[in-house]
Design a protein around this motif. Structure first.
Motif: not given
Length: 177
Positions: A68-77
């Motif tokens: 399970a992953k947080s969407w914050t993993e996919f918001t960085g540069p």
């Protein structure tokens, strides 16, 4: 979408423990190398639901790296740039669907509501059926999506197809009472 690059797809739901995880696995299989699927949740669970893992493993998916992953993993540069973002939360259950941050004009998105199999309480057979039903709905929608002539559709036509997939397949699978 006229280039031949691999298209990145993100499936979002609330906990990233069942539906979005199954969707990620399905597209990575049926996409035939044309897509790279990811999944995430707004408030990720501590782990992938055991019934989702059991179902996927029984269907021949490699579940060893699923988490399970947080969407914050996919918001960085350094995160992948997404061509498509699909929400799979359940409108009928008044489940709050996430809105992925970033530049929406740079990607296509649609809502493909799937009833949450984790909400089914009962014996093991009832729970297994709920997970299998969610998998079947996702598999049908994703198979239709993967078969679209994406590179030959204009943006408006593609958006109409994405919206139709989310609605019509749900209606066929679950006719109104």
């Amino acid at each position: 979408m006229s280039d031949n690059r691999i298209l990145n797809v993100l499936f979002l739901c609330s906990a990233n423990s069942a539906r979005s995880i199954m969707a990620e696995c399905i597209l990575n299989r049926v996409g035939n190398g044309h897509f790279r699927a990811y999944s995430a949740g707004v408030t990720p669970a501590d782990a992938v639901h055991p019934e989702a893992l059991k179902l996927l493993a029984g269907l021949g998916y490699d579940v060893s790296g699923l988490r399970a992953k947080s969407w914050t993993e996919f918001t960085g540069p350094d995160a992948p740039k997404f061509d498509f973002v699909f929400t799979v939360c359940d409108d009928a259950a008044q489940e709050e669907c996430p809105v992925f941050p970033g530049e929406p004009w740079q990607r296509m998105s649609a809502h493909w509501g799937i009833p949450d199999p984790k909400s089914v309480h009962g014996d093991a057979k009832d729970v297994a059926f709920a997970f299998a039903d969610a998998y079947k709905l996702l598999n049908r929608r994703i198979s239709i999506f993967a078969a679209l002539p994406l590179r030959s559709l204009d943006r408006l036509a593609l958006q109409q197809h994405l919206d139709t997939i989310g609605q019509s397949v749900h209606d066929e699978a679950h006719p109104a009472a």
